[in-house]
Design an enzyme around this catalytic site. Structure first.
Site, mmCIF file in Angstrom:
data_model
loop_
_atom_site.group_PDB
_atom_site.id
_atom_site.type_symbol
_atom_site.label_atom_id
_atom_site.label_comp_id
_atom_site.label_asym_id
_atom_site.label_seq_id
_atom_site.Cartn_x
_atom_site.Cartn_y
_atom_site.Cartn_z
ATOM 1 N N SER A 271 0.862 -1.195 0.000
ATOM 2 C CA SER A 271 0.000 0.000 0.000
ATOM 3 C C SER A 271 0.890 1.234 0.000
ATOM 4 O O SER A 271 2.025 1.182 0.475
ATOM 5 C CB SER A 271 -0.864 0.014 1.256
ATOM 6 O OG SER A 271 -0.094 0.400 2.375
ATOM 7 N N ASP A 272 0.378 2.334 -0.538
ATOM 8 C CA ASP A 272 1.094 3.580 -0.303
ATOM 9 C C ASP A 272 0.948 3.904 1.183
ATOM 10 O O ASP A 272 0.062 3.384 1.868
ATOM 11 C CB ASP A 272 0.570 4.709 -1.191
ATOM 12 C CG ASP A 272 1.586 5.840 -1.308
ATOM 13 O OD1 ASP A 272 2.559 5.849 -0.526
ATOM 14 O OD2 ASP A 272 1.425 6.719 -2.171
ATOM 15 N N TRP A 273 1.832 4.749 1.667
ATOM 16 C CA TRP A 273 1.936 4.972 3.118
ATOM 17 C C TRP A 273 0.680 5.643 3.678
ATOM 18 O O TRP A 273 0.432 6.821 3.428
ATOM 19 C CB TRP A 273 3.197 5.774 3.407
ATOM 20 C CG TRP A 273 4.407 4.927 3.674
ATOM 21 C CD1 TRP A 273 5.229 5.009 4.769
ATOM 22 C CD2 TRP A 273 4.937 3.855 2.879
ATOM 23 N NE1 TRP A 273 6.214 4.049 4.697
ATOM 24 C CE2 TRP A 273 6.066 3.340 3.563
ATOM 25 C CE3 TRP A 273 4.576 3.252 1.672
ATOM 26 C CZ2 TRP A 273 6.817 2.266 3.064
ATOM 27 C CZ3 TRP A 273 5.318 2.191 1.183
ATOM 28 C CH2 TRP A 273 6.419 1.719 1.877
ATOM 29 N N GLY A 274 -0.096 4.864 4.395
ATOM 30 C CA GLY A 274 -1.303 5.442 4.995
ATOM 31 C C GLY A 274 -2.426 5.569 3.998
ATOM 32 O O GLY A 274 -3.058 6.628 3.919
ATOM 33 N N SER A 275 -2.703 4.518 3.248
ATOM 34 C CA SER A 275 -3.741 4.609 2.207
ATOM 35 C C SER A 275 -4.778 3.506 2.335
ATOM 36 O O SER A 275 -5.500 3.234 1.390
ATOM 37 C CB SER A 275 -3.096 4.511 0.827
ATOM 38 O OG SER A 275 -2.585 3.208 0.613
#
Ligand code: BGC
Length: 739
Positions: A271-275
């Site tokens: 995942s992208d960071w915090g997505s």
């Protein structure tokens, strides 16, 4: 069945007393997963079979800011990551943390921005860059580099345009494939990002993009698809935004239907960071590894700024995954699949066998040489009236070097990709070096960069620059953006240069007619206020740590420009193809221009760009001749070869980027007037000629038919256009496709 085989196997062990590997009784067997001779698949299966449900669930989330979960019992190392794509970035925390002065400095080579490397159209160079970055990652003890960024430049205003490879899916695909090959060749895991259609920073965490299937397949997917199908990419990072109603991290159409089923992706999705926004939905959609994780994630998510921007996370923690398993919302086999994919990639990269302990030499002379070559090849000479450039050291006695990008090396745009180099070469230093002792090089700020040097007396600074320009043979105005003004996290408000810079150029050009403008930026800028008044413009992009050398070498002819634009430069933002369909309202944006992005849209709308896609000048000239199309008729499924001769007709050795565009003349759906389907970069001595050959296979002729949900090739006429840019077509030929 498996159990039976296992028992038989064990029986063989005890009966013979000596193992197949020659182990004596009493010695412990080497578990299959530790046996480097076995296939990654076999090892991953073996290891997975030894793991408890808790251990498997624990693999789906990170343990820190840039580390996956290690498992001490089984000796599974953490995957240690670092940001790219333009070099290895400090992995200590979010850019907010690593950008503050209190964070201990950390150095790696800063390569030019992605858009600059795309301007080189040099596939070998990008591969060498990927290799160098991977070598540095290993030397720093990292296993995975969060790169390349292959999102298409949909609007000139996107804050991250500089990271990507421009507006054309074919060019972006070639670059992305080369980068991934370079990285994986070193046993480092890339992470092709951000899947999919992360084309704006404005509301990037919440924006819902409506994109039709055709545009997805023809414009926004090809670079990802090529990275998967051709380069066998080991990892893909999902994007922050929603596509057609669903967040990318929990989008089964993207992660399962497209990536895995259609393209055969066997790697892991991070995942992208915090997505992430759910547990069951995210796992079921095909997400494997949620980042970041652990305490670092919790502390970061607790910050009001993080929440305000729309970041979320902490959904794939061990506890939450186990709870979802217990409630039946998630199947064990789905969790197993994710854990297996992570392990498989780790085995493929050799992380169990050759841990990247770090401690090696980070920046070698070769790495610096690649960075310098990339900066030089990537800069684009947009205009050169009266052959002002290259500056002739026999005639030029004095040079005034002016502007806010003179004593600062603008190495890259802002955000997670910004690398801190040890000793970047400023343009002033590079120009002085190339000018040599006989030429007087003087300097004036002219105007402070917006947001920098608050105390500067604006009037005085400009007057000083104008005086200097007036008494010098040549004035070089180095203008552009800073990493604070063009960055991940927000879009540019306009295409205009930061405050005061247009005026500075105007004043300098009025004082000295030999004014060269050098621009540091990651995307097109508005030039209409001064372009007619300056004879020469060099687009430097963000040139990495060697920016100064490249600028100096190109201005003084030590090197010959060869870059060509990977994006169309509109005269005004209103001409750009996403205009009216960006940035959306009420957290929704409709990609109303469909496939007509960049030059495809300019052609269709018959809009004259300021500089067209593919444009770039040289200090030498090239002549194109002898277009030969292998067959006037090709059967569906067949290939066409195209030959063309290029000759250097000037007096300097130089490189030309020859571009092949295809036009499907008859088709049931509207198609662009031209689409890039081949290119070759060729270096020629004066007088030298080379015949280039391009192969067009059915995929080059196909378009995506949303009605059929697939690619189709239709019978009819195709035009082959060979150009020095998308608007400088030198030769035309054609063939027809028959059923
Ligand atoms: C960016 C990614 C980056 C990640 C980790 C995100 O904000 O969108 O490109 O890899 O942070 O730093």
């Amino acid at each position: 069945m498996t159990r039976l085989l296992l028992l038989v196997g064990l029986g063989a062990f005890t009966l013979s007393g000596i193992t197949m590997t020659g182990r004596a009784p009493g010695e412990t067997a080497l578990p299959a997963y530790k046996d480097a001779r076995l296939t990654p698949q076999r090892r991953a299966d073996d290891l997975l079979a030894r793991m408890t449900p808790e251990e498997k669930a624990g693999m789906l989330a990170g343990s820190g800011w840039m580390e996956s979960h290690p498992n001490e019992r089984l000796g599974i190392p953490a995957i240690k990551m670092a940001d790219g794509p333009m070099g290895v970035r400090n992995w200590a925390g979010s850019s907010a943390l690593t950008s503050v002065a209190a964070t201990p400095p950390f150095y790696a080579t800063a390569f030019p921005a992605g858009v600059a490397t795309a301007s080189s159209w040099d596939v070998e160079l990008v591969r060498a860059e990927g290799r160098a970055i991977a070598q540095q990652a290993k030397a720093l003890g990292r296993d995975m580099i969060l790169a390349p960024t292959v999102n298409v430049a949909r609007t000139p205003l996107w804050g991250r345009n500089f990271e990507g490879y421009g507006e054309d899916p074919y060019l972006a695909a070639r670059m992305g494939v080369a980068y991934v090959r370079g990285v994986q060749g070193e046993g480092v895991i890339p992470s092709v990002k951000h899947f999919a259609a992360n084309n704006q920073e404005f509301e990037r965490h919440r924006i819902d993009e409506t994109i039709d299937l055709r545009a997805l397949n023809e414009i926004y997917f090809p670079a990802f698809r090529a990275a998967v199908e051709e380069a066998g990419a080991w990892a893909v990072m999902s994007a922050y935004n929603k596509v057609n109603g669903r967040w990318c991290a929990e989008n089964p159409f993207l992660l399962t239907e497209t990536l895995r089923k259609r393209w055969g992706f066997e790697g892991l999705v991070v995942s992208d960071w915090g997505s992430t926004y759910s547990t069951a939905g995210t796992i079921a959609a095909g997400m494997d590894l949620e980042m970041p994780g652990g305490e670092r994630m919790r502390a970061w998510l607790a910050r009001p700024e993080t929440q305000k921007s729309g970041n979320d996370g902490g959904w794939l923690t061990e506890e939450k995954v186990l709870a979802a398993l217990a409630s039946g919302e998630v199947k064990q086999s789905t969790v197993d699949d994710s854990a297996r994919r992570i392990l498989l990639v780790m085995f493929k990269a050799g992380l169990f066998d050759r841990p990247h302990a770090g401690g090696g030499e980070v920046e070698t002379p070769e790495h610096r040489a690649v960075a310098r070559r990339a900066a030089t090849e990537g800069m684009v000479l947009l205009k050169n009236e009266g052959h002002l450039l290259p500056l002739d050291p026999a005639r030029v006695r004095s040079v005034a070097v002016i502007g806010p990008c003179t004593t600062v090396a603008r190495t890259g745009g802002g955000g997670s990709s910004l690398v801190r180099p040890k000793d970047p070469v400023t343009p002033l230093a590079g120009i002085a070096e190339a000018a040599g002792a006989r030429i007087e090089v003087s300097h004036a700020l002219g105007v402070a960069m917006e947001g920098e040097e608050a105390g500067v007396d604006a009037r005085g600074a400009r007057d000083e620059a104008v005086r200097l320009a007036a008494r010098s043979d040549v004035a070089i105005a180095l203008v552009g953006y800073s990493s604070r003004l063009e960055s991940e996290g927000f879009d540019r408000k306009s295409m205009d240069l930061p405050a005061g810079q247009d005026d500075l150029i105007g004043a300098v050009a009025a004082a000295n007619r030999n004014t060269v403008v050098v621009v540091a930026a990651g995307a097109p800028i508005t030039m209409t206020r001064w372009i007619e008044h300056v004879p020469a413009v060099l687009y430097a992009w963000y040139g990495g740590q060697e920016v100064g050398h490249a600028v100096g070498d190109l201005l003084f002819g030590v090197a010959v420009p060869s870059g060509k634009l990977p994006v169309t430069f509109p005269r005004r933002i209103e001409d750009s193809t996403a205009w009216g369909h960006y940035p959306g309202a009420d957290l929704h944006v409709e990609y109303g221009e469909g496939i007509f992005v960049g030059y495809r849209g300019f052609d269709r709308g018959k809009v004259e760009p300021l500089f067209p896609f593919g444009h770039g000048l040289s200090y030498t000239t090239f002549e194109y001749s002898g277009l030969a199309v292998s067959t006037p008729q090709v059967k569906a499924g067949g290939q066409v070869q195209v030959g063309v001769q290029v000759r250097n007709t000037g007096t300097r050795a130089g490189a030309e980027v020859v571009q092949l565009y295809l036009h499907d003349v008859e088709s049931s759906l509207p198609r662009p007037e031209k689409e890039l389907k081949g290119f070759a970069r060729v270096t020629l001595r004066p007088g030298e000629a080379r015949t280039l050959t391009f192969s067009l296979d059915p995929s080059a002729m196909a378009f995506f038919d949303p009605g059929k949900g697939d690619w189709v090739v239709e019978a009819g006429a195709f035009e082959v256009l060979i150009g020095a840019s998308s608007r400088d077509i030198r030769l035309k030929g054609g063939f027809s496709l028959v059923d």
